[in-house]
Write a protein that holds these residues in place. Sequence first.
Motif, PDB file in Angstrom:
ATOM      1  N   ALA A 110       0.846  -1.206   0.000  1.00  6.35           N
ATOM      2  CA  ALA A 110       0.000   0.000   0.000  1.00  6.35           C
ATOM      3  C   ALA A 110       0.878   1.252   0.000  1.00  6.35           C
ATOM      4  O   ALA A 110       0.551   2.254  -0.649  1.00  6.35           O
ATOM      5  N   ASP A 111       2.003   1.185   0.717  1.00  8.32           N
ATOM      6  CA  ASP A 111       2.931   2.323   0.718  1.00  8.32           C
ATOM      7  C   ASP A 111       3.510   2.553  -0.686  1.00  8.32           C
ATOM      8  O   ASP A 111       3.671   3.694  -1.131  1.00  8.32           O
ATOM      9  N   ASP A 113       2.068   1.751  -3.440  1.00  6.58           N
ATOM     10  CA  ASP A 113       0.958   2.283  -4.234  1.00  6.58           C
ATOM     11  C   ASP A 113       0.847   3.805  -4.021  1.00  6.58           C
ATOM     12  O   ASP A 113       0.605   4.564  -4.961  1.00  6.58           O
ATOM     13  N   SER A 114       1.040   4.233  -2.775  1.00  4.18           N
ATOM     14  CA  SER A 114       1.008   5.665  -2.467  1.00  4.18           C
ATOM     15  C   SER A 114       2.121   6.401  -3.198  1.00  4.18           C
ATOM     16  O   SER A 114       1.930   7.522  -3.662  1.00  4.18           O
ATOM     17  N   ALA A 115       3.286   5.744  -3.264  1.00  6.22           N
ATOM     18  CA  ALA A 115       4.416   6.372  -3.948  1.00  6.22           C
ATOM     19  C   ALA A 115       4.108   6.517  -5.442  1.00  6.22           C
ATOM     20  O   ALA A 115       4.506   7.496  -6.076  1.00  6.22           O
ATOM     21  N   ALA A 117       1.151   7.039  -6.569  1.00 10.90           N
ATOM     22  CA  ALA A 117       0.241   8.190  -6.611  1.00 10.90           C
ATOM     23  C   ALA A 117       1.037   9.494  -6.599  1.00 10.90           C
ATOM     24  O   ALA A 117       0.671  10.454  -7.283  1.00 10.90           O
TER      25      ALA A 117
END
Lengths: 643, 320
Positions: A110-111, A113-115, A117
């Motif tokens: 998830a982290d 995925d945030s990166a 974004a």
Amino acid sequence: MSIFSIATGALQAAYAQIQTTGHNISNAGTEGYSRQEVTLRTAAPLQTGAGFFGRGVEIEGVRRRYDAWAAAEVAQNVALNSADKARFSQMSEIDRLFANPETGAASAWADFDSAVADVVNRPADTNARAGLLARAATLADRIERTGSQLAEVARTTDERIAQSVDTLNDSLNRLARMNDLVASSGATGLPNDLLDERDRLIEKVNESMAATAYIDDDGAVNLFARGGQSLVTGNTAARFEMRPDPDRPDQRQVVMRSQGQQLPVDPALLGGGALSGLLKMRDEDLVAARAQMGAWAAGLADAYNTAQSLAVDGNGLAGKPLFQTTGRVMPIGGTNSGAVLSVAVQPGKGAELRPTDYELRNDGGTWTARRLVDGSTATVSPVVSGGATTALRFDGLEVKVEAGTPATGDRFVVNAATRFADTFKALARVPGDVAAGQALVPRTGTTNAGTMAVTGLEFDTALSSAGNSGNRLSLRFDSPTSFTVLAANGSVLTTGNAYEANAPIALAGVGRLTLTGTPAAGDTVALEWNTAPTNDNRGARQMLSVADRPVVGRMDGVAANASDAWASLLGDVGLRTQSAEAGALMSQKLLDSAKEVRTGASGVDLDEEAARLLQFQQAYQAAAKLIQTAQSMFDTLLQTVNR
Amino acid sequence: MRITSSMILERATNELLRQRGEMGQTQSEVSSGRRVVTPSDDPVAAAAGERARLELMRNERDTRMVAFAKYRVAMGETTLGDLGDSLRNARDTLVQAGNGSLSDINRVQLAQQLRQSRNELMQLANRDDGAGGWIFGGQTTQGAPFQDGTPVTYVAQPGEQRTGVDAPAATTIDGRAVLTDIELPAGTSGTVANSSPNSGGVDTRVNIFTTLDDAIAMLEDASTSSAARADGLAKAVGGIDAAIAAQSVARTRLGEQLRAVDAFEARLADDKVADSARLAEMIDVDMVESLSRLARQQTQADAAMKTYAQISQINLFRYI
């Protein structure tokens, strides 16, 4: 006959009883100790003319209070409980690996995925791209760590199996030696305490594997496994060993050597004992966890690698893979031709993976891939080049022939999903390598008169925009419902194509273009080579969609999205651990009650012994009094004579 | 049934160990605040909780993208506002230049003012966000989106850059439509002075920079007849009006987008509340229940210990 001898007999009997009581009291806390008691009998009477005169008491022997049925019940329950406990204890290791979701692989994902974004937000920002690479490294590290920890559980399980085999061999040998003692001790048989010891050894054998004991008339014990194999007969004991499994070179098996024969131990026929629990855990529970973890990791990796390959980096070059994971192929048996095979995920097919390993067999041109988890077969598509098979594709995997030529009859074990997590790594990349753009940019004609607009462009072909300029191709509408595809030089590629708003248009060598609205005749849309890839975020946006797509293959062949697949991995580990725990608790209760029944028959109760002690003490005092009485009678007689 | 001393001891020990284990479990629940620590504590809740937790992390990601979109929309708003101001200044200057009582020198001065406005427009057109992004960046651009020259050209890819997945929001403005390739309102075609990007034939589109450059050149050229000047200035004002209209359309679009982004943000906030509640329900401890359970377990353990201690006192050996 003298009153003295009667008194001495009584004195001896009471003394022996007190001694035995002392022995019982001393062993009140000894596990497996059977309470002993002195059995007495009336001495043969003396026949006189006046009839029979009793001659007091004699010690017949010391016997242990023992219930063979209760002991067998305990042994059987020990076997069941040991199996459950061993499985539970190893399962807990896995369970604990997934205890902190905040530091788990899914959180790292998830982290990451945030990166992605962040790159979508600021494609031109090198820091954002560097952040993506750092998060990719963390994700790879977490997956690899979890994978290695699972592999470590496999190793410790093997170690525990080896220990269990060692103690089993030791117990079997000691039982055989005890049988030897029985043979040499003749009619007297074994002392009670050694019989207790023998029961303890039988119990100990049951801790490793279920075994049934039969006691011969002469007191020797014969021990049999659940499958009927003899474990101990007379003074010979079977011997267990761990060795590489000839059918599964990737793992070790337990074999039994008995009377010159070597038999592989079938875990299903063990019927209990730590060995059965550990083998079941290793071959089913652990394999399931490792394979699910591997399919999850490889599915995600392939989805991101594919998204990267269809995007372009800051230089306009098609993206390079971010992650790498490899399996292992091992030949089965020594008869193989010596061909060397390798296995990896077939790029773009990560969602077709299944959480299982395979046995791959060459039947002479046709190949069979058997899924080891359930025995089903996968359809193998061979890749033939120049008459030789160069690769085999099945279930999203690609097995390559690296060296040699596989011969008919060659068999291999393919460790795929089970190893993908522990070999997982992020490939070294620099921020400029991160592909966040797309090779082509759609551009509607400046003189378009209709309402047509571009809503989507997805690629299925890896393209590099570097060194290219102008159009890759363009669409020209001949009417609001039909269009012509033109090559870069303006030549017609296809014409008379039907147009429907919002329906993706497949373009060979590019992908799918989605348009909306109604075009006017003469309107155009061109796919131009991207000359400004550093500030393009469309490739990165495709990476964001990975989270919504089914990318993780499952056993039923229907892929799940990564969140659901992770949650079900967690649920599966939890359920298996919970059922192992429930089993262990249940069999512990059964074992406890079996032990209580046995202790009820054989155990020492201190109050009872205290009461007996008083009783025997009184008997001893009474016997002493008898001697005193005889003494005073004798004295009286002497005085009378002396007078 | 015969109950032996060791059996009593064994039972008591097992019972005490079991109670201690249960108390330990409850205690760790209370101190960690989590009911489900390892998946086996409650596999179904662990899976559902993990799903909710990942959903929350994605919610956070989407919220970040929404926040960025809002930031960019706000920046676009400001820039378009500034753009409008510059255009209106230029329009005022043009109107002023139409005054017949002006001398050539006055007109050169006004041309200077016009050049000032034109340069302001150029700066605004190439405004960046301080982190490598461009307000009028289009789909993508290598460097500044507008290249100064005659004419000024839009070198970025026309279109908009977007962020977000479920509700994509534009983070750039298509500069072509606002500045260099403005569509003229219907029925006004051919009203623009001198030249336009599509020179030759009927002009239907306006490049505002070309319009201004031509107006400046005309004002600085003393040989222009007053009739031609009046005509040219009128056409230039028409071009600027078209640009002001395009700027206003772009602002309206941004406003609509802001509304959509706000709605999505509100939805994300609602989802966050729901997912947090689901996560808490699945994973977190119910303190009231746990504490009362702990109290009950304590009482039980206490009773078990006391009774065991008492029972173990009863022993015949004490009396002999």
